[in-house]
Write a protein that holds these residues in place. Structure first.
Motif, PDB file in Angstrom:
ATOM      1  N   GLU A 299       0.864  -1.286   0.177  1.00  8.37           N
ATOM      2  CA  GLU A 299       0.290  -0.220   0.020  1.00  8.37           C
ATOM      3  C   GLU A 299       1.245   1.365   0.213  1.00  8.37           C
ATOM      4  O   GLU A 299       0.028   2.495  -0.727  1.00  8.37           O
ATOM      5  N   GLU A 300       2.304   1.288   0.757  1.00  6.81           N
ATOM      6  CA  GLU A 300       2.829   2.555   0.879  1.00  6.81           C
ATOM      7  C   GLU A 300       3.275   2.971  -0.628  1.00  6.81           C
ATOM      8  O   GLU A 300       3.566   3.824  -0.980  1.00  6.81           O
ATOM      9  N   VAL A 301       4.537   1.255  -1.044  1.00  4.34           N
ATOM     10  CA  VAL A 301       4.659   1.916  -2.197  1.00  4.34           C
ATOM     11  C   VAL A 301       3.510   2.258  -3.206  1.00  4.34           C
ATOM     12  O   VAL A 301       4.248   3.181  -4.377  1.00  4.34           O
ATOM     13  N   VAL A 302       2.514   1.602  -3.502  1.00  2.96           N
ATOM     14  CA  VAL A 302       1.803   1.793  -4.526  1.00  2.96           C
ATOM     15  C   VAL A 302       0.759   3.703  -4.787  1.00  2.96           C
ATOM     16  O   VAL A 302       1.104   4.023  -5.297  1.00  2.96           O
ATOM     17  N   THR A 303       0.647   4.213  -3.036  1.00  2.00           N
ATOM     18  CA  THR A 303       0.067   4.858  -2.981  1.00  2.00           C
ATOM     19  C   THR A 303       1.046   6.501  -1.893  1.00  2.00           C
ATOM     20  O   THR A 303       1.092   7.565  -2.935  1.00  2.00           O
ATOM     21  N   ASN A 304       2.436   6.027  -2.150  1.00  2.00           N
ATOM     22  CA  ASN A 304       3.496   6.858  -1.786  1.00  2.00           C
ATOM     23  C   ASN A 304       4.903   6.674  -2.781  1.00  2.00           C
ATOM     24  O   ASN A 304       5.969   6.993  -2.670  1.00  2.00           O
ATOM     25  N   SER A 305       4.578   5.881  -4.185  1.00  2.00           N
ATOM     26  CA  SER A 305       5.702   5.349  -4.858  1.00  2.00           C
ATOM     27  C   SER A 305       6.789   6.627  -4.926  1.00  2.00           C
ATOM     28  O   SER A 305       6.433   7.817  -4.790  1.00  2.00           O
ATOM     29  N   LEU A 306       7.739   6.151  -4.594  1.00  2.00           N
ATOM     30  CA  LEU A 306       8.891   7.213  -4.664  1.00  2.00           C
ATOM     31  C   LEU A 306       9.365   6.921  -6.479  1.00  2.00           C
ATOM     32  O   LEU A 306      10.396   7.954  -7.110  1.00  2.00           O
ATOM     33  N   HIS A 307      10.085   5.824  -6.682  1.00  2.00           N
ATOM     34  CA  HIS A 307      10.889   6.115  -8.039  1.00  2.00           C
ATOM     35  C   HIS A 307      10.310   5.713  -9.176  1.00  2.00           C
ATOM     36  O   HIS A 307       9.285   6.008  -9.024  1.00  2.00           O
ATOM     37  N   PRO A 308      11.181   6.874  -9.957  1.00  2.00           N
ATOM     38  CA  PRO A 308      10.637   7.725 -10.929  1.00  2.00           C
ATOM     39  C   PRO A 308       9.623   6.229 -11.620  1.00  2.00           C
ATOM     40  O   PRO A 308       8.706   6.496 -12.654  1.00  2.00           O
ATOM     41  N   TYR A 309      10.451   4.610 -12.076  1.00  2.00           N
ATOM     42  CA  TYR A 309       9.739   3.687 -12.641  1.00  2.00           C
ATOM     43  C   TYR A 309       8.566   3.123 -11.945  1.00  2.00           C
ATOM     44  O   TYR A 309       7.374   3.018 -12.675  1.00  2.00           O
ATOM     45  N   THR A 310       8.698   3.087 -11.168  1.00  2.00           N
ATOM     46  CA  THR A 310       7.130   3.107 -10.264  1.00  2.00           C
ATOM     47  C   THR A 310       6.247   3.888 -10.838  1.00  2.00           C
ATOM     48  O   THR A 310       5.080   3.481 -10.432  1.00  2.00           O
ATOM     49  N   LYS A 311       7.131   5.223 -10.733  1.00  4.20           N
ATOM     50  CA  LYS A 311       5.463   5.322 -11.118  1.00  4.20           C
ATOM     51  C   LYS A 311       4.794   5.895 -12.354  1.00  4.20           C
ATOM     52  O   LYS A 311       3.306   5.338 -12.773  1.00  4.20           O
ATOM     53  N   MET A 312       5.830   5.344 -13.159  1.00 13.93           N
ATOM     54  CA  MET A 312       5.293   5.453 -14.252  1.00 13.93           C
ATOM     55  C   MET A 312       4.734   3.680 -15.038  1.00 13.93           C
ATOM     56  O   MET A 312       3.355   4.046 -15.341  1.00 13.93           O
ATOM     57  N   LEU A 313       4.622   3.335 -14.276  1.00 15.42           N
ATOM     58  CA  LEU A 313       4.205   1.309 -13.990  1.00 15.42           C
ATOM     59  C   LEU A 313       3.093   1.736 -13.857  1.00 15.42           C
ATOM     60  O   LEU A 313       1.744   1.473 -13.911  1.00 15.42           O
ATOM     61  N   ILE A 314       2.896   2.211 -12.212  1.00 16.77           N
ATOM     62  CA  ILE A 314       1.654   2.907 -11.382  1.00 16.77           C
ATOM     63  C   ILE A 314       0.744   4.151 -12.746  1.00 16.77           C
ATOM     64  O   ILE A 314      -0.802   3.724 -12.931  1.00 16.77           O
ATOM     65  N   SER A 315       1.181   4.270 -13.246  1.00 13.43           N
ATOM     66  CA  SER A 315       0.086   5.297 -14.690  1.00 13.43           C
ATOM     67  C   SER A 315      -0.148   4.105 -15.859  1.00 13.43           C
ATOM     68  O   SER A 315      -1.069   5.046 -16.281  1.00 13.43           O
ATOM     69  N   ALA A 316       0.642   3.597 -16.191  1.00 15.68           N
ATOM     70  CA  ALA A 316       0.251   2.390 -17.098  1.00 15.68           C
ATOM     71  C   ALA A 316      -0.469   1.297 -16.505  1.00 15.68           C
ATOM     72  O   ALA A 316      -1.138   0.565 -17.541  1.00 15.68           O
ATOM     73  N   PHE A 317      -0.995   1.487 -15.364  1.00 16.58           N
ATOM     74  CA  PHE A 317      -1.970   0.689 -14.702  1.00 16.58           C
ATOM     75  C   PHE A 317      -3.233   0.513 -15.448  1.00 16.58           C
ATOM     76  O   PHE A 317      -3.779   1.699 -15.623  1.00 16.58           O
ATOM     77  N   PRO A 318      -4.032  -0.609 -15.527  1.00 16.06           N
ATOM     78  CA  PRO A 318      -5.568  -0.506 -15.316  1.00 16.06           C
ATOM     79  C   PRO A 318      -6.368   0.908 -14.888  1.00 16.06           C
ATOM     80  O   PRO A 318      -5.542   0.233 -13.488  1.00 16.06           O
ATOM     81  N   ASN A 319      -7.040   1.190 -15.271  1.00 19.73           N
ATOM     82  CA  ASN A 319      -7.779   2.475 -14.751  1.00 19.73           C
ATOM     83  C   ASN A 319      -9.317   1.931 -14.963  1.00 19.73           C
ATOM     84  O   ASN A 319      -9.297   1.983 -16.094  1.00 19.73           O
ATOM     85  N   ILE A 320      -9.694   2.187 -13.777  1.00 18.72           N
ATOM     86  CA  ILE A 320     -11.182   2.457 -14.001  1.00 18.72           C
ATOM     87  C   ILE A 320     -12.009   3.001 -14.782  1.00 18.72           C
ATOM     88  O   ILE A 320     -12.796   3.167 -15.651  1.00 18.72           O
TER      89      ILE A 320
END
Ligand SMILES: Nc1ncnc2c1ncn2[C@@H]1O[C@H](COP(=O)(O)OP(=O)(O)OP(=O)(O)O)[C@@H](O)[C@H]1O
Ligand SMILES: [Mg+2]
Length: 326
Positions: free
Chosen positions: A239-260
């Motif tokens: 939950e911490e990594v997904v809501t407060n991601s730090l690394h630019p790569y993680t942020k990109m992964l999350i924004s590429a994540f399927p979204n409702i």
């Protein structure tokens, strides 16, 4: 205090090819407690399967652990003797391999395939092994009347349940799922994930879940390790990594994540390609693709270490955070 089950310390697993070495896993460290689950996420080729095969000691012959240690229940298993490995693989750790659903033997009854590891690793009779297979069928919610069927009589979801039953055959303490639901349609995928979650709680098993899909991790894992080009770039509570991601790569992964709200985009839609692990760049391996790269902070020749940024177990390997200069 939770009890540690697995410690992977600075693992380096390389493949020797004719022109040199592919540094598939290059300094990976994480800890897994008893009953805990961790997800390994990242694009194709980042070293997820190689990490798992190193833990289970099932690397192909060109693959070799060239550095680091794997500690299981306090014992260094990095060089466990060949004769102890087979028992270790079924009774301590077992793995649902990538594409395993299609790996059932088509000419053998499902019950006999599940009974095989039981007969090999437990000193019990065929009748007792079949009793255990029946229990396993019940555990994975398969109709026990189908025990004597052949794999082709099973649907994809049923075959995956049989594969899970086989992985649980000798009561392992750790189960590794390598993309265990990728080949299934979305509905069946959700059912299998529910089953995995239930089983893990019921059996108090630890789990390593490998996937491209972060949404699977949020449903199944306590912790997550984001991998990029053979290294962990971010690690922490899911939950911490997904809501407060730090690394630019993680942020990109999350924004590429399927979204409702948006169309379904895949992780692979991140522009650019990861570096070739035969000849990875010096320094930060993500720098060429990073939209936040900063020539004053991102030291080209130095690989950013994985540091506990929050002091509470949220790790990141990024020069930007290291210098708190974002
Ligand atoms: N037998 C092998 N010989 C040489 N290189 C290999 C071998 N197996 C894997 N590699 C390389 O090691 C790197 C990591 O591969 P790995 O299969 O662990 O990635 P992965 O994260 O599991 O990818 P995917 O999501 O596609 O399954 C890749 O660069 C891959 O090409
Ligand atoms: Mg893989």
């Amino acid at each position: 205090m939770s009890e540690v089950l697995l410690e992977v310390q600075n693992l380096k697993t390389y493949f020797t090819i004719t022109k040199g070495k592919v540094k598939a896993v290059d300094g990976v460290s994480f800890t897994l407690n008893k009953g805990e689950s961790i997800g390994l996420v990242g694009e194709s080729g980042c070293g997820k399967t190689t990490t798992a095969l190193s833990v289970i000691r099932l690397l192909p012959k060109e693959g070799n652990v060239e550095g680091g240690k794997i500690i299981f229940e306090g014992n260094d298993i990095t060089n466990l003797e060949e004769e102890k490995l087979s028992d270790f693989r079924w009774k301590e750790v077992s793995m649902i391999f990538q594409g395993a659903m299609n790996a059932l033997n088509p000419v053998k009854r499902v019950c006999d395939q599940i009974a095989e590891p039981i007969l090999l690793h437990e000193k019990i009779s065929k009748t007792e092994a079949m009793k255990r297979v029946k229990e396993l069928f019940e555990l994975v919610e398969l109709d026990t009347n189908l025990m004597y069927s052949y794999p082709h009589e099973f649907s994809g979801g049923m075959r995956q349940r049989a594969i899970i039953a086989m992985a649980l055959a000798c009561n392992p303490k750790l189960i590794i799922g390598d993309e265990p639901t990728t080949a299934l349609d979305v509905m069946v995928q959700a059912q299998i994930l529910d089953l995995i979650n239930d089983l893990r709680k019921k059996l108090n098993m630890s789990m390593i879940m490998i996937t491209h899909d972060l949404s699977i991790i949020t449903e199944t894992c306590d912790k997550v390790a984001i991998m990029y080009a053979g290294k962990i770039v971010e690690l922490g509570e899911t939950e911490e990594v997904v809501t407060n991601s730090l690394h630019p790569y993680t942020k990109m992964l999350i924004s590429a994540f399927p979204n409702i709200y948006g169309e379904r985009k895949m992780v692979d839609s991140i522009p650019g390609d990861p570096p070739d692990l035969y000849n990875p760049p010096e320094g930060c391996r993500f720098a060429q693709r990073c939209h936040m790269v900063n020539s004053k902070v991102c030291i080209p020749e130095e690989s950013p270490p994985l540091i506990d940024y929050t002091g509470e177990g949220h790790f990141v390997a990024c020069h930007l955070w290291r210098n708190s200069n974002v």
